[in-house]
Design a protein around this motif. Structure first.
Motif, PDB file in Angstrom:
ATOM      1  N   TYR A 243       0.833  -1.205   0.000  1.00 30.74           N
ATOM      2  CA  TYR A 243       0.000   0.000   0.000  1.00 30.74           C
ATOM      3  C   TYR A 243       0.865   1.252   0.000  1.00 30.74           C
ATOM      4  O   TYR A 243       0.613   2.205  -0.754  1.00 30.74           O
ATOM      5  CB  TYR A 243      -0.923   0.004   1.219  1.00 30.74           C
ATOM      6  CG  TYR A 243      -1.723   1.278   1.348  1.00 30.74           C
ATOM      7  CD1 TYR A 243      -2.826   1.514   0.529  1.00 30.74           C
ATOM      8  CD2 TYR A 243      -1.368   2.254   2.278  1.00 30.74           C
ATOM      9  CE1 TYR A 243      -3.551   2.689   0.627  1.00 30.74           C
ATOM     10  CE2 TYR A 243      -2.088   3.438   2.389  1.00 30.74           C
ATOM     11  CZ  TYR A 243      -3.186   3.645   1.560  1.00 30.74           C
ATOM     12  OH  TYR A 243      -3.891   4.815   1.664  1.00 30.74           O
ATOM     13  N   SER A 244       1.913   1.255   0.813  1.00 29.95           N
ATOM     14  CA  SER A 244       2.781   2.424   0.919  1.00 29.95           C
ATOM     15  C   SER A 244       3.740   2.545  -0.255  1.00 29.95           C
ATOM     16  O   SER A 244       4.301   3.618  -0.482  1.00 29.95           O
ATOM     17  CB  SER A 244       3.573   2.371   2.226  1.00 29.95           C
ATOM     18  OG  SER A 244       4.256   3.577   2.465  1.00 29.95           O
TER      19      SER A 244
ATOM     20  N   ARG B 112      12.139  -8.378 -11.748  1.00 31.05           N
ATOM     21  CA  ARG B 112      11.508  -7.575 -12.792  1.00 31.05           C
ATOM     22  C   ARG B 112      10.161  -6.943 -12.441  1.00 31.05           C
ATOM     23  O   ARG B 112       9.846  -5.880 -12.974  1.00 31.05           O
ATOM     24  CB  ARG B 112      11.358  -8.418 -14.066  1.00 31.05           C
ATOM     25  CG  ARG B 112      12.697  -8.952 -14.579  1.00 31.05           C
ATOM     26  CD  ARG B 112      12.523  -9.749 -15.846  1.00 31.05           C
ATOM     27  NE  ARG B 112      13.718 -10.498 -16.197  1.00 31.05           N
ATOM     28  CZ  ARG B 112      14.731 -10.022 -16.901  1.00 31.05           C
ATOM     29  NH1 ARG B 112      14.696  -8.770 -17.325  1.00 31.05           N
ATOM     30  NH2 ARG B 112      15.774 -10.765 -17.180  1.00 31.05           N
ATOM     31  N   PRO B 113       9.318  -7.546 -11.622  1.00 29.91           N
ATOM     32  CA  PRO B 113       8.014  -6.925 -11.378  1.00 29.91           C
ATOM     33  C   PRO B 113       8.103  -5.755 -10.402  1.00 29.91           C
ATOM     34  O   PRO B 113       9.187  -5.310 -10.016  1.00 29.91           O
ATOM     35  CB  PRO B 113       7.190  -8.073 -10.800  1.00 29.91           C
ATOM     36  CG  PRO B 113       8.184  -8.950 -10.137  1.00 29.91           C
ATOM     37  CD  PRO B 113       9.432  -8.855 -10.970  1.00 29.91           C
ATOM     38  N   HIS B 114       6.945  -5.231 -10.009  1.00 30.79           N
ATOM     39  CA  HIS B 114       6.855  -4.169  -9.012  1.00 30.79           C
ATOM     40  C   HIS B 114       7.566  -4.619  -7.731  1.00 30.79           C
ATOM     41  O   HIS B 114       7.557  -5.804  -7.380  1.00 30.79           O
ATOM     42  CB  HIS B 114       5.380  -3.886  -8.729  1.00 30.79           C
ATOM     43  CG  HIS B 114       5.127  -2.638  -7.950  1.00 30.79           C
ATOM     44  ND1 HIS B 114       5.350  -2.557  -6.594  1.00 30.79           N
ATOM     45  CD2 HIS B 114       4.652  -1.420  -8.323  1.00 30.79           C
ATOM     46  CE1 HIS B 114       5.029  -1.356  -6.161  1.00 30.79           C
ATOM     47  NE2 HIS B 114       4.610  -0.641  -7.193  1.00 30.79           N
ATOM     48  N   ILE B 115       8.181  -3.674  -7.026  1.00 38.13           N
ATOM     49  CA  ILE B 115       8.938  -4.035  -5.821  1.00 38.13           C
ATOM     50  C   ILE B 115       8.054  -4.727  -4.792  1.00 38.13           C
ATOM     51  O   ILE B 115       8.510  -5.608  -4.058  1.00 38.13           O
ATOM     52  CB  ILE B 115       9.611  -2.802  -5.202  1.00 38.13           C
ATOM     53  CG1 ILE B 115       8.581  -1.719  -4.850  1.00 38.13           C
ATOM     54  CG2 ILE B 115      10.691  -2.262  -6.118  1.00 38.13           C
ATOM     55  CD1 ILE B 115       9.154  -0.571  -4.052  1.00 38.13           C
ATOM     56  N   ALA B 116       6.779  -4.351  -4.726  1.00 37.13           N
ATOM     57  CA  ALA B 116       5.870  -5.001  -3.772  1.00 37.13           C
ATOM     58  C   ALA B 116       5.558  -6.423  -4.203  1.00 37.13           C
ATOM     59  O   ALA B 116       5.417  -7.328  -3.366  1.00 37.13           O
ATOM     60  CB  ALA B 116       4.584  -4.195  -3.628  1.00 37.13           C
TER      61      ALA B 116
ATOM     62  N   ILE C  70      15.458   0.882  -4.310  1.00 37.65           N
ATOM     63  CA  ILE C  70      15.131   0.997  -5.737  1.00 37.65           C
ATOM     64  C   ILE C  70      14.035   2.038  -5.946  1.00 37.65           C
ATOM     65  O   ILE C  70      14.084   2.847  -6.880  1.00 37.65           O
ATOM     66  CB  ILE C  70      14.695  -0.375  -6.290  1.00 37.65           C
ATOM     67  CG1 ILE C  70      15.879  -1.348  -6.275  1.00 37.65           C
ATOM     68  CG2 ILE C  70      14.141  -0.244  -7.700  1.00 37.65           C
ATOM     69  CD1 ILE C  70      15.490  -2.786  -6.543  1.00 37.65           C
ATOM     70  N   TYR C  71      13.035   2.048  -5.068  1.00 37.98           N
ATOM     71  CA  TYR C  71      11.916   2.993  -5.146  1.00 37.98           C
ATOM     72  C   TYR C  71      12.414   4.435  -5.062  1.00 37.98           C
ATOM     73  O   TYR C  71      11.947   5.313  -5.788  1.00 37.98           O
ATOM     74  CB  TYR C  71      10.951   2.685  -4.002  1.00 37.98           C
ATOM     75  CG  TYR C  71       9.733   3.562  -3.904  1.00 37.98           C
ATOM     76  CD1 TYR C  71       8.625   3.360  -4.719  1.00 37.98           C
ATOM     77  CD2 TYR C  71       9.692   4.593  -2.968  1.00 37.98           C
ATOM     78  CE1 TYR C  71       7.502   4.156  -4.608  1.00 37.98           C
ATOM     79  CE2 TYR C  71       8.575   5.399  -2.849  1.00 37.98           C
ATOM     80  CZ  TYR C  71       7.478   5.176  -3.666  1.00 37.98           C
ATOM     81  OH  TYR C  71       6.368   5.981  -3.549  1.00 37.98           O
ATOM     82  N   ARG C  72      13.398   4.679  -4.188  1.00 38.54           N
ATOM     83  CA  ARG C  72      13.898   6.037  -3.994  1.00 38.54           C
ATOM     84  C   ARG C  72      14.927   6.429  -5.042  1.00 38.54           C
ATOM     85  O   ARG C  72      14.923   7.565  -5.539  1.00 38.54           O
ATOM     86  CB  ARG C  72      14.510   6.173  -2.596  1.00 38.54           C
ATOM     87  CG  ARG C  72      13.498   6.100  -1.458  1.00 38.54           C
ATOM     88  CD  ARG C  72      12.427   7.154  -1.595  1.00 38.54           C
ATOM     89  NE  ARG C  72      11.607   7.275  -0.385  1.00 38.54           N
ATOM     90  CZ  ARG C  72      10.478   7.973  -0.325  1.00 38.54           C
ATOM     91  NH1 ARG C  72      10.037   8.620  -1.399  1.00 38.54           N
ATOM     92  NH2 ARG C  72       9.789   8.040   0.797  1.00 38.54           N
TER      93      ARG C  72
ATOM     94  N   ASP D 148      14.496  10.819   0.118  1.00 34.93           N
ATOM     95  CA  ASP D 148      13.786  10.521   1.360  1.00 34.93           C
ATOM     96  C   ASP D 148      14.063   9.083   1.770  1.00 34.93           C
ATOM     97  O   ASP D 148      14.447   8.236   0.956  1.00 34.93           O
ATOM     98  CB  ASP D 148      12.280  10.722   1.181  1.00 34.93           C
ATOM     99  CG  ASP D 148      11.919  12.183   0.973  1.00 34.93           C
ATOM    100  OD1 ASP D 148      12.604  13.043   1.568  1.00 34.93           O
ATOM    101  OD2 ASP D 148      10.974  12.464   0.214  1.00 34.93           O
ATOM    102  N   ASP D 149      13.827   8.805   3.033  1.00 39.67           N
ATOM    103  CA  ASP D 149      13.967   7.444   3.549  1.00 39.67           C
ATOM    104  C   ASP D 149      12.679   6.676   3.273  1.00 39.67           C
ATOM    105  O   ASP D 149      11.797   7.126   2.532  1.00 39.67           O
ATOM    106  CB  ASP D 149      14.271   7.497   5.046  1.00 39.67           C
ATOM    107  CG  ASP D 149      15.071   6.291   5.522  1.00 39.67           C
ATOM    108  OD1 ASP D 149      15.005   5.236   4.862  1.00 39.67           O
ATOM    109  OD2 ASP D 149      15.738   6.396   6.559  1.00 39.67           O
TER     110      ASP D 149
END
Length: 597
Positions: free
Chosen positions: A90-91, A214-218, A325-327, A428-429
């Motif tokens: 979700y986050s 390869r897919p979304h990090i979640a 990876i997201y950041r 950001d963290d």
């Protein structure tokens, strides 16, 4: 109320939640999803040992809910981790479709774990393949091609396992676990291969590092822990007696996985190879099941303890790498560095996950890996290879040193390795709910390492953990000096090994490829060649058939003209024409009689 909770098949709850996630607002849907996964945890905690839910399916008696010590352990950790993963998703801006597919994937996983018969196992096993493929495909891009390869591999594995189930049913005339009288030899081979694909056996493992980065990090968080760990569980159901073949295969997997992990610079690909390596420890424990008397049970319990712990720390490591990876937007660790000051929460969480997987004292992996190594030392010590230790023990120890080296490398390049770049200094963290998801898994890793008796209480021989007079008391106390001494030696070897071999490993990373470099192109061109061969063969048959039919019909209807065109004499043409006409009429009469008769 307790009876109602324990009587509901958990996969139904998760399936309903998966549908509602798509219909409800995103926040409400994810809250419901977390509640559904928490239900799985609560049910596993409350359901008494021996709970059964039997029904009829496809005309056979099946058990959709079979609770024993092993399935309850699996239900606990699946429910707990899935809850943390939903919060993390979700986050991490996961769309509702991703969460819905993830819940269906968890539902099929839980269905496999709680199945009490092989028909239910194969049904949910195939659903796992379908739902996990959808979870990969949801992200699009490179994940589509990787997901296609993933689907083919798991389709083949499921078909082989289905063959094993059919052969086994023909032998015992029942799908129920309770009806087993020993597995048929052919079924055993098929089952080992079919389940082994999902376990990541050497040369059958390439789908793991190919797909999970390869897919979304979640999505990677869900994928990283359920398919392979469920396969280990099913492997135990198929081979509760274990075998040297399985134990040694696990040992070689531990070495193979860490070797190729050391060559990776994509963080999720590195973690994916460690899935294979850690599964090797679990299979080694299961493989020793009946090879050392009571020590065999000790080994199986250690293998399952490691499975339980791996779900926690492996998902935690995928979460923290996902945050990085997201950041940063990068999948290449050499482009990172110096992030420990920029992302201190992610750094702290990474330390917990790395300490857990490398078996540092005070963390959960230290307890379970120690159980497997101790059992291996006791059972296989009768076949010394070097310094009195067996080959299996050495393989697992080499894997342990390689694990230290891998996570020193990963942490070094992401969080140290010079100063953070100017653009990275403004990052950001982790988000608050990402931190909550990681925190749940991280606290469990620490709690089960510090209060290790809580972990031992989940094992099949829990009573021995509190009986200091039993012969296993030393081995059930991870704080004994001998255990800590071994851990210190492994850590030292890991540090020396990484910094001493950093340059050769970098060279190997650019010059050595895994078997997927051959298997993937070979499979692609073999498939393409097979399709071309079939279509061209069909076209050739079609051309021959059409031409033959045309010649026959033309000759039958106009025999003299056809023969004249061929340059045949008139008298001969007349005789042939009459013969063709007679034969045609005779064939027609015979066909008519056949139809009437």
């Amino acid at each position: 109320m307790n009876g109602l909770v324990t009587a509901v098949p958990p996969f139904l709850v998760l399936a309903v939640a998966a549908a509602l996630v798509l219909a409800l607002p995103r926040a409400v849907g994810h809250a419901l999803a977390a509640s559904a996964t928490a239900f799985v945890f609560a049910q596993a905690w409350l359901a008494p040992d021996g709970t059964h839910l039997t029904t009829e399916f496809l005309g056979f008696s099946v058990v959709f809910l079979n609770v024993d010590q092993f399935s309850a352990m699996m239900g606990l950790v699946i429910g707990f981790l899935a809850t943390a993963a939903v919060i993390y998703a979700y986050s991490s801006d996961a769309p509702r479709w991703l969460t819905s597919f993830a819940l269906l994937y968890v539902a099929s996983t839980v269905g496999t774990v709680y199945a009490g018969d092989w028909l239910s196992v194969i049904f949910f096993w195939e659903l796992m393949a379908v739902t996990s493929t959808l979870l990969v495909w949801q992200y699009g891009g490179e994940a589509v091609r990787a997901g296609y390869r993933y689907a083919i591999v798991h389709g083949i594995g499921g078909t082989i396992l289905l063959g094993a189930v059919v052969v086994h049913f023909a032998a015992v005339e029942s799908f129920l676990f309770t009806a087993e009288t020993g597995i048929h030899a052919t079924a055993a081979v098929l089952a080992a291969i079919g389940i082994g694909i999902n376990c990541g056996f050497i040369f059958l493992h390439t789908w793991i590092p190919d797909t999970y980065p390869r897919p979304h990090i979640a999505a990677s968080v869900f994928l990283s822990v359920f398919t392979t760990k469920t396969a280990v569980y099913v492997m135990y159901r198929a081979f509760p007696e274990g075998g040297w073949w399985l134990a040694y295969l696990g040992g070689f997997m531990a070495v193979y996985g860490v070797f190729f992990a050391l060559l990776q610079y994509d963080p999720r690909r590195l973690l994916s190879y460690h899935i294979q390596a850690q599964v090797g420890y679990m299979l080694a424990g299961i493989g020793l099941a009946t090879l050392g008397g009571e020590w065999g049970q000790f080994a199986v319990a250690g293998g399952f303890a490691h499975l339980f712990n791996n779900v926690l720390y492996k998902s935690l490591l995928f979460m923290v790498c996902g945050v990085v990876i997201y950041r940063t937007g990068s999948n290449y660790i050499k482009e990172m560095g110096g992030l420990w000051k920029v992302m201190p929460v992610a750094f702290l969480v990474y330390l917990v996950g790395a300490a857990s997987i490398t078996a540092v004292p005070g963390f959960n992996g230290y307890v379970s890996k120690g159980l497997v190594l101790d059992a291996t030392e006791q059972i296989s010590g009768n076949y010394p290879l070097l310094f009195g230790y067996d080959l299996l023990w050495w393989l697992l120890m080499i894997g342990a040193v390689g694990t230290f080296m891998s996570f020193i490398k990963l942490g070094y390049y992401i969080f140290f390795h010079g100063e953070a770049s100017p653009e990275h200094r403004r990052l950001d963290d982790a988000k608050p709910l990402q931190t909550v998801g990681m925190g749940l898994a991280g606290v469990a890793c620490v709690a089960l390492g510090v209060v290790y008796t809580a972990q031992l209480d989940l094992l099949p021989f829990a009573e021995t953990a509190h009986d200091l007079s039993n012969p296993y008391s030393y081995y059930l106390d991870p704080l004994q000096f001998g255990h800590i001494e071994k851990a210190a030696v492994l850590m030292t070897a890991g540090f020396v090994g990484f910094f001493g071999l950093k340059r050769p490993l970098g060279w190997l990373a650019h010059h050595m490829r895994d078997v997927d470099a051959v298997l993937h192109p070979a499979a692609f061109y073999a498939g393409r060649g097979a399709v071309w061969g079939v279509t061209e063969l069909w076209a050739a048959v079609d051309r021959v058939t059409m031409r033959t039919a045309s010649v026959i019909m033309t000759t039958a209807m106009h025999p003299r003209e056809t023969l004249a065109d061929a340059g045949i004499d008139a008298e001969i043409r007349s005789g042939i024409g009459r013969s063709v006409l007679i034969l045609t009429l005779a064939a027609a009469v015979a066909l008519f009689a056949l139809l009437l008769g």
